[in-house]
Every structure is written in C-alpha cells, then in structure tokens.
Design a protein around this motif. Structure first.
Motif, mmCIF file in Angstrom:
data_model
loop_
_atom_site.group_PDB
_atom_site.id
_atom_site.type_symbol
_atom_site.label_atom_id
_atom_site.label_comp_id
_atom_site.label_asym_id
_atom_site.label_seq_id
_atom_site.Cartn_x
_atom_site.Cartn_y
_atom_site.Cartn_z
ATOM 1 N N SER A 1 75.751 89.644 117.667
ATOM 2 C CA SER A 1 75.069 89.774 118.948
ATOM 3 C C SER A 1 73.583 89.911 118.673
ATOM 4 O O SER A 1 73.175 90.741 117.867
ATOM 5 C CB SER A 1 75.551 91.007 119.711
ATOM 6 N N THR A 2 72.825 89.087 119.343
ATOM 7 C CA THR A 2 71.379 89.221 119.203
ATOM 8 C C THR A 2 70.871 89.983 120.415
ATOM 9 O O THR A 2 71.457 89.944 121.486
ATOM 10 C CB THR A 2 70.681 87.852 119.125
ATOM 11 N N ARG A 3 69.771 90.676 120.231
ATOM 12 C CA ARG A 3 69.178 91.416 121.333
ATOM 13 C C ARG A 3 67.689 91.158 121.313
ATOM 14 O O ARG A 3 67.110 90.949 120.245
ATOM 15 C CB ARG A 3 69.494 92.898 121.234
ATOM 16 N N PRO A 4 67.082 91.173 122.476
ATOM 17 C CA PRO A 4 65.647 90.919 122.511
ATOM 18 C C PRO A 4 64.888 91.970 121.711
ATOM 19 O O PRO A 4 65.218 93.150 121.750
ATOM 20 C CB PRO A 4 65.293 91.013 123.991
ATOM 21 N N GLU A 5 63.855 91.543 120.991
ATOM 22 C CA GLU A 5 63.090 92.483 120.173
ATOM 23 C C GLU A 5 62.345 93.509 121.025
ATOM 24 O O GLU A 5 61.967 94.561 120.532
ATOM 25 C CB GLU A 5 62.113 91.722 119.267
ATOM 26 N N LEU B 1 63.662 95.198 123.424
ATOM 27 C CA LEU B 1 64.618 96.208 123.875
ATOM 28 C C LEU B 1 64.224 97.593 123.380
ATOM 29 O O LEU B 1 63.841 97.760 122.232
ATOM 30 C CB LEU B 1 66.002 95.850 123.328
ATOM 31 N N ARG C 1 66.383 97.646 128.781
ATOM 32 C CA ARG C 1 67.764 97.938 128.407
ATOM 33 C C ARG C 1 68.569 96.667 128.259
ATOM 34 O O ARG C 1 68.107 95.580 128.604
ATOM 35 C CB ARG C 1 68.376 98.844 129.475
ATOM 36 N N GLY C 2 69.800 96.818 127.753
ATOM 37 C CA GLY C 2 70.713 95.678 127.660
ATOM 38 C C GLY C 2 71.046 95.153 129.044
ATOM 39 O O GLY C 2 70.838 95.829 130.051
ATOM 40 N N ASN D 1 69.519 92.860 130.504
ATOM 41 C CA ASN D 1 68.246 92.474 131.128
ATOM 42 C C ASN D 1 67.812 93.426 132.230
ATOM 43 O O ASN D 1 67.149 93.027 133.185
ATOM 44 C CB ASN D 1 68.303 91.033 131.646
ATOM 45 N N ASP E 1 63.278 89.200 131.984
ATOM 46 C CA ASP E 1 63.651 88.072 131.146
ATOM 47 C C ASP E 1 62.582 87.949 130.072
ATOM 48 O O ASP E 1 61.408 87.765 130.389
ATOM 49 C CB ASP E 1 63.741 86.784 131.964
ATOM 50 N N TYR E 2 62.975 88.106 128.834
ATOM 51 C CA TYR E 2 62.048 88.035 127.705
ATOM 52 C C TYR E 2 62.294 86.722 126.980
ATOM 53 O O TYR E 2 63.402 86.452 126.540
ATOM 54 C CB TYR E 2 62.268 89.214 126.762
#
Length: 161
Positions: A44-48, A50, A70-71, A73, A89-90
């Motif tokens: 799982s990737t997450r926006p940096e 976050l 947060r997760g 979005n 939205d990143y």
C-alpha cells in the motif's frame, strides 16, 4: 489360483489408487492455493504528505494552524477555535521534477465558523483551494500559489508522521 488372486488384488488396489488420486490432488491444490493466498504480500502506498503539520501564524506565535492529512483523502484543519474538515487530493510531481512541484487540492466540507489564529471568522465550507507544495526537506513544506517558489506564502512543519 494364486495368480488369479494376485491379479485380482492388483486390479482392486490400482482402482483404489486411481480413485483416490484426484481427491488427493484436489486437496493438495486447495492447500497450495490457501498457502499462496495467506502469503500474498500487499503493498500500500500512501501520500508523502500524510500526517499532522503545523504552521505558526506570523504576528501570533502563540497560535499554530494544524493540517492533519489523513488516510482516505480526508483533511482536518484546526486554527484557533476554528475547525474544518474536508477532502484533499495530493498529486506528486512527475519523476520528482523540481520544475513541476506537487499539487494539493483541498475542499472544505464542514466548518464550525469560529475565529481562526488570524482572528478572522469566515465560513469556508464548500471552498476549493489549490496549492503547489515545495518540499524543503522531509519535515518542512511550503504552500505556494503558483509553481514558482517566489509565490510561496506558508511554511508547514511536520508534527507527527
């Protein structure tokens, strides 16, 4: 007679082996599939971006404006007595390009309409904002009005990952 008995036993035994073979093979296949499913690795990737970020407000060092990305979005913003919640939205820059910084779009869905750190009281529910994010390091970012670094107006520091 011994030959006939031996041949009969061999035929019966071979029928049993063949009769059990598909079941044994089916059970082995099911077990292998279950083992494979249990050992599947999910990445799982997450926006940096976050995490929790804080921005000290000029002329009011006692007040910090917090952005909690947060997760799912979701974003929660707290500034003074003001609380806002919405979506973000990143969009990271392609190939970590310095010429094209990441973009951040935030839409405020809920706002309690209280005074923020600047003393302003304004209902921002429904507003959509777009920023460009300039990373200074892993713990410091700037919000900018355009892709140019000269248009940056806010510095945020990471509080929690």
């Amino acid at each position: 007679m011994k030959k006939t008995l031996l041949i009969s036993l061999l035929v019966c035994a071979s029928n049993l082996v063949f009769a059990e073979s598909p079941t044994a093979k089916s059970a082995a296949t099911t077990q292998a599939t279950a083992t494979l499913a249990a050992n599947t690795i999910r990445i799982s990737t997450r926006p940096e971006i976050l995490g929790l970020w804080g921005m000290e407000i000029p002329n009011n060092k006692k007040c910090v404006e917090y952005y909690n990305f947060r997760g799912g979005n979701e974003v929660v913003v707290n500034s003074g007595k003001e609380w806002s919640a919405g979506l973000y939205d990143y969009q990271p820059s392609p190939d970590n390009s310095k010429d094209k910084p990441p973009a951040l779009i935030m839409q405020i869905k809920y706002e309690n309409n209280e005074a923020d750190c600047s003393g302003r009281q304004e209902n921002q529910a429904g507003e959509v904002s777009q920023y460009f994010v300039r990373w200074k390091n892993n713990n410091t970012i700037n919000f900018c009005a355009s892709e140019k670094e000269e248009q940056c107006f806010a510095t945020l520091n990471r509080v929690l990952p």
